[in-house]
Design an enzyme around this catalytic site. Sequence first.
Site, PDB file in Angstrom:
ATOM      1  CE  LYS A  56       7.066   0.127 -16.877  1.00 24.17           C
ATOM      2  NZ  LYS A  56       7.224   0.373 -15.427  1.00 24.17           N
ATOM      3  N   PRO A  95       2.182  -6.648   1.347  1.00 29.83           N
ATOM      4  CG  PRO A  95       0.885  -8.504   1.852  1.00 29.83           C
ATOM      5  CD  PRO A  95       0.934  -7.300   0.966  1.00 29.83           C
TER       6      PRO A  95
END
Length: 231
Positions: A36, A200
């Site tokens: 990151k 999802p």
Amino acid sequence: MSMILVVSGTGTEIGKTVVTAAVAAAARGRRVAVLKPAQTGLAPGEPGDAAEVVRLAGSHVTAVELARFPEPLAPATAARRAGLVPVRPFEVAEAAEKLATEHDLVLVEGAGGLLVRFDDEGGTLADAARLLSAPVLLVAPAGLGTLNATALTAEALANRGLSCRGVVIGSMPAEPDLASRCNIEDLPVAAGAPLLGAVPPAGAGSLSGAAFAARAPGWLAPELGGTRATR
């Protein structure tokens, strides 16, 4: 042979970290690192996106964060307001290359979209990807408006000579509306690259690590180490 994959969104808050975690989980059995470059909006000591990838994907993942800025802003703005040194694209590239010497897969997760500025000179995640000659995985939302943002990001990649590895939908509604259903077919056209998965709805990120790691391969195509059938 080690691979470096840059993960960028077509915007912010669209599921980049969950997609990064899914790719890392699907690579179980390999040595994985998540990098990151700039974490914004968190105080020192708070778990960031890289730590969340480890929580969801498993202990086979190494988390590295290069810079942290407290305000939830673009990295360049957040660094400037905090009076801190910004992260530079060459530093991102150097860190990723170092991780690649010790890991089979390095995932570089951006902040926001592809052209969000890291520094006041205009350095971006795209510049880091160019220095690395690394492909970019796009994370996009499912609904109305995603095609334009995806096409613009793909055009920006192409104009810089960068390769789009594919597109993953960051959060597919449990009951998709007409636009979301049509976008399953249209996103690969907008991106000029295959649709490689769909995560999802938002609850995926709240799963336990074991549940997430078990389910993640089913959300991704084999090209990303998953088992999801491709069209």
